[in-house]
Structure formats: C-alpha cells, structure tokens
Design a protein around this motif. Structure first.
Motif, PDB file in Angstrom:
ATOM      1  N   CYS A 203      66.995   2.569  54.949  1.00 22.35           N
ATOM      2  CA  CYS A 203      66.816   2.195  53.545  1.00 22.35           C
ATOM      3  C   CYS A 203      67.920   1.265  53.076  1.00 22.35           C
ATOM      4  CB  CYS A 203      66.876   3.439  52.666  1.00 22.35           C
ATOM      5  SG  CYS A 203      65.633   4.660  53.059  1.00 22.35           S
ATOM      6  N   LEU A 204      67.542   0.297  52.274  1.00 17.32           N
ATOM      7  CA  LEU A 204      68.513  -0.572  51.622  1.00 17.32           C
ATOM      8  C   LEU A 204      68.462  -0.398  50.101  1.00 17.32           C
ATOM      9  CD1 LEU A 204      67.977  -3.789  53.760  1.00 17.32           C
ATOM     10  CD2 LEU A 204      69.683  -1.988  54.066  1.00 17.32           C
ATOM     11  N   ASP A 205      67.374   0.225  49.605  1.00 14.27           N
ATOM     12  CA  ASP A 205      67.182   0.478  48.176  1.00 14.27           C
ATOM     13  C   ASP A 205      66.581   1.874  47.989  1.00 14.27           C
ATOM     14  OD1 ASP A 205      67.900  -2.148  47.130  1.00 14.27           O
ATOM     15  OD2 ASP A 205      66.038  -2.856  48.056  1.00 14.27           O
ATOM     16  N   ALA A 206      66.553   2.331  46.739  1.00 12.00           N
ATOM     17  CA  ALA A 206      65.979   3.643  46.423  1.00 12.00           C
ATOM     18  C   ALA A 206      64.456   3.575  46.431  1.00 12.00           C
ATOM     19  CB  ALA A 206      66.478   4.111  45.063  1.00 12.00           C
TER      20      ALA A 206
ATOM     21  N   GLU B  43      57.862  10.408  56.350  1.00 11.56           N
ATOM     22  CA  GLU B  43      58.408   9.607  55.261  1.00 11.56           C
ATOM     23  C   GLU B  43      59.906   9.778  55.179  1.00 11.56           C
ATOM     24  OE1 GLU B  43      58.048  12.169  51.171  1.00 11.56           O
ATOM     25  OE2 GLU B  43      56.282  11.046  51.772  1.00 11.56           O
ATOM     26  N   VAL B  44      60.539   8.781  54.572  1.00 11.39           N
ATOM     27  CA  VAL B  44      61.966   8.825  54.319  1.00 11.39           C
ATOM     28  C   VAL B  44      62.153   8.537  52.829  1.00 11.39           C
ATOM     29  CG1 VAL B  44      62.357   6.423  55.019  1.00 11.39           C
ATOM     30  CG2 VAL B  44      64.253   8.008  55.001  1.00 11.39           C
ATOM     31  N   THR B  45      62.939   9.394  52.175  1.00 12.71           N
ATOM     32  CA  THR B  45      63.255   9.200  50.768  1.00 12.71           C
ATOM     33  C   THR B  45      64.637   8.585  50.684  1.00 12.71           C
ATOM     34  OG1 THR B  45      61.868  11.049  50.114  1.00 12.71           O
ATOM     35  CG2 THR B  45      63.530  10.328  48.532  1.00 12.71           C
ATOM     36  N   CYS B  46      64.698   7.437  50.067  1.00 12.80           N
ATOM     37  CA  CYS B  46      65.929   6.675  49.983  1.00 12.80           C
ATOM     38  C   CYS B  46      66.546   6.852  48.611  1.00 12.80           C
ATOM     39  CB  CYS B  46      65.629   5.198  50.219  1.00 12.80           C
ATOM     40  SG  CYS B  46      64.607   4.890  51.671  1.00 12.80           S
ATOM     41  N   ARG B  47      67.806   7.188  48.587  1.00 11.73           N
ATOM     42  CA  ARG B  47      68.527   7.344  47.327  1.00 11.73           C
ATOM     43  C   ARG B  47      69.310   6.073  47.037  1.00 11.73           C
ATOM     44  NH1 ARG B  47      67.797  12.177  49.372  1.00 11.73           N
ATOM     45  NH2 ARG B  47      67.517  13.983  48.067  1.00 11.73           N
ATOM     46  N   ASP B  48      69.549   5.829  45.770  1.00 12.10           N
ATOM     47  CA  ASP B  48      70.298   4.646  45.359  1.00 12.10           C
ATOM     48  C   ASP B  48      71.783   4.926  45.530  1.00 12.10           C
ATOM     49  OD1 ASP B  48      70.927   2.185  44.413  1.00 12.10           O
ATOM     50  OD2 ASP B  48      70.541   2.654  42.314  1.00 12.10           O
ATOM     51  N   SER B  49      72.287   4.646  46.722  1.00 15.97           N
ATOM     52  CA  SER B  49      73.689   4.923  47.022  1.00 15.97           C
ATOM     53  C   SER B  49      74.235   3.831  47.922  1.00 15.97           C
ATOM     54  CB  SER B  49      73.830   6.274  47.729  1.00 15.97           C
ATOM     55  OG  SER B  49      75.143   6.438  48.197  1.00 15.97           O
ATOM     56  N   ASN B  50      75.333   3.243  47.523  1.00 16.89           N
ATOM     57  CA  ASN B  50      75.961   2.210  48.342  1.00 16.89           C
ATOM     58  C   ASN B  50      76.854   2.798  49.424  1.00 16.89           C
ATOM     59  OD1 ASN B  50      74.768   0.192  46.825  1.00 16.89           O
ATOM     60  ND2 ASN B  50      76.451   0.130  45.363  1.00 16.89           N
ATOM     61  N   GLU B  51      77.134   4.088  49.338  1.00 20.07           N
ATOM     62  CA  GLU B  51      78.062   4.707  50.281  1.00 20.07           C
ATOM     63  C   GLU B  51      77.422   5.078  51.609  1.00 20.07           C
ATOM     64  OE1 GLU B  51      80.240   7.890  48.488  1.00 20.07           O
ATOM     65  OE2 GLU B  51      80.599   6.751  46.665  1.00 20.07           O
ATOM     66  N   GLN B  52      76.171   5.519  51.576  1.00 18.02           N
ATOM     67  CA  GLN B  52      75.535   5.961  52.818  1.00 18.02           C
ATOM     68  C   GLN B  52      74.067   5.562  52.813  1.00 18.02           C
ATOM     69  OE1 GLN B  52      75.758  10.148  53.504  1.00 18.02           O
ATOM     70  NE2 GLN B  52      74.903  10.013  55.543  1.00 18.02           N
ATOM     71  N   MET B  53      73.643   4.842  53.843  1.00 15.45           N
ATOM     72  CA  MET B  53      72.244   4.455  53.968  1.00 15.45           C
ATOM     73  C   MET B  53      71.488   5.571  54.670  1.00 15.45           C
ATOM     74  SD  MET B  53      72.157   0.469  54.900  1.00 15.45           S
ATOM     75  CE  MET B  53      73.780  -0.113  55.339  1.00 15.45           C
ATOM     76  N   THR B  54      70.257   5.789  54.260  1.00 16.35           N
ATOM     77  CA  THR B  54      69.397   6.789  54.873  1.00 16.35           C
ATOM     78  C   THR B  54      68.571   6.139  55.967  1.00 16.35           C
ATOM     79  OG1 THR B  54      69.255   7.960  52.769  1.00 16.35           O
ATOM     80  CG2 THR B  54      67.588   8.488  54.419  1.00 16.35           C
ATOM     81  N   THR B  55      68.502   6.782  57.128  1.00 21.55           N
ATOM     82  CA  THR B  55      67.709   6.278  58.251  1.00 21.55           C
ATOM     83  C   THR B  55      66.748   7.360  58.713  1.00 21.55           C
ATOM     84  OG1 THR B  55      69.483   4.818  58.981  1.00 21.55           O
ATOM     85  CG2 THR B  55      67.793   5.355  60.600  1.00 21.55           C
ATOM     86  N   GLY B  56      65.515   6.988  58.946  1.00 23.64           N
ATOM     87  CA  GLY B  56      64.517   7.884  59.523  1.00 23.64           C
ATOM     88  C   GLY B  56      64.113   7.367  60.883  1.00 23.64           C
ATOM     89  N   ILE B  57      63.998   8.274  61.862  1.00 26.65           N
ATOM     90  CA  ILE B  57      63.614   7.901  63.223  1.00 26.65           C
ATOM     91  C   ILE B  57      62.471   8.806  63.656  1.00 26.65           C
ATOM     92  CG2 ILE B  57      64.366   7.715  65.629  1.00 26.65           C
ATOM     93  CD1 ILE B  57      67.230   7.347  64.542  1.00 26.65           C
ATOM     94  N   TRP B  58      61.357   8.215  64.083  1.00 24.94           N
ATOM     95  CA  TRP B  58      60.196   8.973  64.518  1.00 24.94           C
ATOM     96  C   TRP B  58      59.577   8.315  65.739  1.00 24.94           C
ATOM     97  CZ3 TRP B  58      60.718   6.717  59.735  1.00 24.94           C
ATOM     98  CH2 TRP B  58      61.001   7.572  58.664  1.00 24.94           C
ATOM     99  N   SER B  59      58.771   9.095  66.450  1.00 24.01           N
ATOM    100  CA  SER B  59      57.868   8.519  67.443  1.00 24.01           C
ATOM    101  C   SER B  59      56.571   9.302  67.339  1.00 24.01           C
ATOM    102  CB  SER B  59      58.446   8.566  68.853  1.00 24.01           C
ATOM    103  OG  SER B  59      58.644   9.879  69.277  1.00 24.01           O
ATOM    104  N   PHE B  60      55.468   8.619  67.539  1.00 25.46           N
ATOM    105  CA  PHE B  60      54.178   9.273  67.459  1.00 25.46           C
ATOM    106  C   PHE B  60      53.261   8.691  68.519  1.00 25.46           C
ATOM    107  CE2 PHE B  60      54.703   6.110  64.133  1.00 25.46           C
ATOM    108  CZ  PHE B  60      53.616   5.285  64.277  1.00 25.46           C
ATOM    109  N   PRO B  61      52.232   9.464  68.918  1.00 29.54           N
ATOM    110  CA  PRO B  61      51.358   9.025  70.009  1.00 29.54           C
ATOM    111  C   PRO B  61      50.647   7.708  69.688  1.00 29.54           C
ATOM    112  CG  PRO B  61      50.979  11.333  69.490  1.00 29.54           C
ATOM    113  CD  PRO B  61      51.876  10.792  68.417  1.00 29.54           C
TER     114      PRO B  61
END
Length: 109
Positions: free
Chosen positions: A52-55, A65-83
């Motif tokens: 995420c770069l924005d909320a 899904e990944v929920t992104c918060r508006d924070s400049n200190e820590q970016m949220t990353t989601g990692i998945w794999s699916f068939p």
C-alpha cells in the motif's frame, strides 16, 4: 526499446530453467486488471504481492484483501498465492478508493 517489462526473462543464475514467467511489477492507482500472458506449462499458482502507498482496501478475486492505513511510518504489504485456473491470464485488483496507489508484483509460480 524503453522500459518495456514484457522482455524475455533471463535464465536462472543456477543454470536451471526458471519455473516462472516474467512478473508484472509496478506502481498503480485504483482498480486494475493485470495481463499476465500465457502461463508456463509448469505453473500451478499465481503469486501476488501488494504494498500500500495510500489508505484504502485492495481486494483480489480470491477474496484476499489488504486494508491500508494512512501512515507514512509503515507500509502495509499483503502476500498471497492461489491456484491457477485453466485459461486464466489476468488478475484484477479492486480498489475501495479510485485514488489509492499501490505497488504490485504478480507472477506465475
């Protein structure tokens, strides 16, 4: 030639053939459909990494899904794999907000 990301993939450094096609990578805004091209014969899954770069919320067709918060200190990353579904060549990332920006890496594995 420019910076076309659809270039041929280099062989793996170990000398073994790579089991993945060249990944789709970049920074995007809003809902996007990513064209992955024809999967390699060995591919059984699609791996997705979103930073995420924005909320806002980013959702994949698998329901992940990944929920992104508006924070400049820590970016949220989601990692998945699916068939990998036979005939599937695209992945859609749905954005809850049209202006949400994110970095993505999607590849067959």
């Amino acid at each position: 030639m420019g910076q076309d990301q659809q270039t041929q993939q280099e062989p793996a450094a170990s000398g073994e053939a790579s089991a993945t096609a060249a990944p789709v990578t970049g920074t995007y805004t809003g809902t996007q459909t990513f064209e992955l091209g024809t999967p390699p014969a060995e591919a059984t899954e699609i791996a997705v990494e979103i930073t995420c770069l924005d909320a806002g919320t980013l959702t994949l067709p698998s329901g992940a899904e990944v929920t992104c918060r508006d924070s400049n200190e820590q970016m949220t990353t989601g990692i998945w794999s699916f068939p990998l579904v036979p005939g599937q060549h695209t992945v859609e990332v749905q954005a809850s907000e049209p202006a949400i920006s994110y970095e993505v890496k999607i590849a067959y594995t």
